[in-house]
Design an enzyme around this catalytic site. Structure first.
Site, PDB file in Angstrom:
ATOM      1  CD  GLU A 192     -29.726 -63.820  -8.531  1.00  0.00           C
ATOM      2  OE1 GLU A 192     -29.459 -65.002  -8.814  1.00  0.00           O
ATOM      3  OE2 GLU A 192     -30.056 -63.471  -7.395  1.00  0.00           O
ATOM      4  CE1 TYR A 241     -32.694 -68.417  -8.746  1.00  0.00           C
ATOM      5  CE2 TYR A 241     -30.977 -67.537 -10.177  1.00  0.00           C
ATOM      6  CZ  TYR A 241     -31.539 -67.661  -8.929  1.00  0.00           C
ATOM      7  OH  TYR A 241     -30.997 -67.021  -7.864  1.00  0.00           O
ATOM      8  CG  ASP A 288     -31.861 -71.912  -6.132  1.00  0.00           C
ATOM      9  OD1 ASP A 288     -32.849 -72.172  -5.412  1.00  0.00           O
ATOM     10  OD2 ASP A 288     -30.715 -71.818  -5.684  1.00  0.00           O
TER      11      ASP A 288
END
Length: 312
Positions: free
Chosen positions: A51, A139, A157
């Site tokens: 991520e 996020y 996102d």
DNA sequence: AATTCGGGGTC
DNA sequence: GACCCAGAATT
């Protein structure tokens, strides 16, 4: 479909919306890419690393670096025992090297504060624990909770914002800033059942990445084609683009990148100001960029006599 | 709310 | 060449 538990969502979602969400989930089950951080044997740490790397960086460029990274540092403790310089060097050309720096700091905090285990599984504290880590914002915290721990989270996102904006609101591209209104709407679409919520988050993200892309949407492949407000309206709004891109060539950003690239490749400290490959850079700008890299602790003056720098 | 922060593939 | 990409932190 089983009824969700008594805890009613803040906003009721119409059956029509539920059908659209399910269509995306079904599409995802059939079309999802086989990415390494999506595999069942991927650890929460692997998800977290992916991520961070995926922030503003496409999948294709992340995948090889992620594989090397996980072989070398399979746990937060492994990375924490290494140096920031090694982390920045292994980051390679992914861009935004401050992410590598923060990921390294993140690993150290995970070891010190959480015994080496990635936090986020706790239904109450998970979100806050993740947000407290360096480099993790709204996020990424939601993504880790969903994709590493299988919890229901509002993952939002750029892909998901675009999919919702088009299919539900007929807007070609999401606004520059996320409003509470937009977040509330997105939250209402997330299924109550955790497994479905995760599938919706991953699926709508994948749909935005593969089909509902920013420039040329491939609507003929889209599971929402018959319901999409934007498609029904004739896909308006793609031509207007007064976005004003930031100049790249000659920018401080580029010069910082070039300086860092030199130091990444070097095995010994380098006097950056005397370098042939940086001859075309104005001395003032070069000094400014070196100074800002030092301020950011990405590099350090290690040999004052020679004016030589190395990765921080 | 606006800026800053990389780098490369793609149209 | 402009645009875009699984954003975050700072001011």
């Amino acid at each position: 479909m089983p009824k969700p538990p008594q805890a009613a969502p803040l906003t009721r979602v119409a059956p029509h919306d539920e059908a659209m969400v399910e269509a995306v989930i079904d599409w995802f089950v059939a079309e999802a890419r086989d990415l390494p951080w999506r595999r069942a044997d991927c650890t929460p740490w692997g998800v977290l690393v992916s991520e961070i790397m995926l922030q503003q960086t496409p999948v294709a460029r992340v995948e090889p670096v992620w594989r090397e990274w996980m072989l070398r540092w399979p746990t937060p403790a492994a990375l924490a025992e290494s140096t920031q310089a090694d982390a920045v060097r292994a980051w390679g050309r992914l861009g935004y090297p401050r992410r590598a720096q923060r990921l390294w700091e993140c690993a150290r905090v995970i070891v010190e504060r959480h015994g080496g285990d990635v936090p986020g599984a706790d239904p109450d504290l998970g979100e806050a624990e993740l947000l407290a880590l360096p480099g993790i914002g709204d996020y990424t915290a939601a993504a880790v909770r969903a994709f590493a721990f299988g919890e229901r989270a509002v993952v939002l996102d750029t892909n998901i914002r675009r999919v919702i904006g088009r299919a539900w609101h007929g807007q070609a591209l999401p606004a520059a800033h996320l409003t509470k209104r937009e977040r509330d709407f997105a939250a209402a679409l997330v299924p109550e059942v955790a497994t479905e919520a995760v599938a919706w988050s991953a699926g709508s993200m994948e749909l935005g990445a593969l089909v509902c892309t920013a420039r040329v949407a491939r609507c003929e492949e889209c599971p929402l084609a018959t319901e999409c407000v934007w498609l029904a309206a004739g896909k308006p709004g793609l031509e207007e683009a007064p976005k004003r891109t930031q100049a790249w060539h000659g920018s401080d950003r580029q010069v910082r990148g070039r300086v860092l690239a030199v130091l990444r490749e070097a095995s010994a400290p380098v006097n950056v100001t005397g370098l042939a490959v940086l001859e075309d850079v104005e001395p003032g700008q070069l000094d400014r960029c070196i100074g800002s890299l030092v301020d950011d602790r990405l590099i350090a003056l290690v040999d004052e006599q020679k004016g030589a720098y190395a990765l921080g």
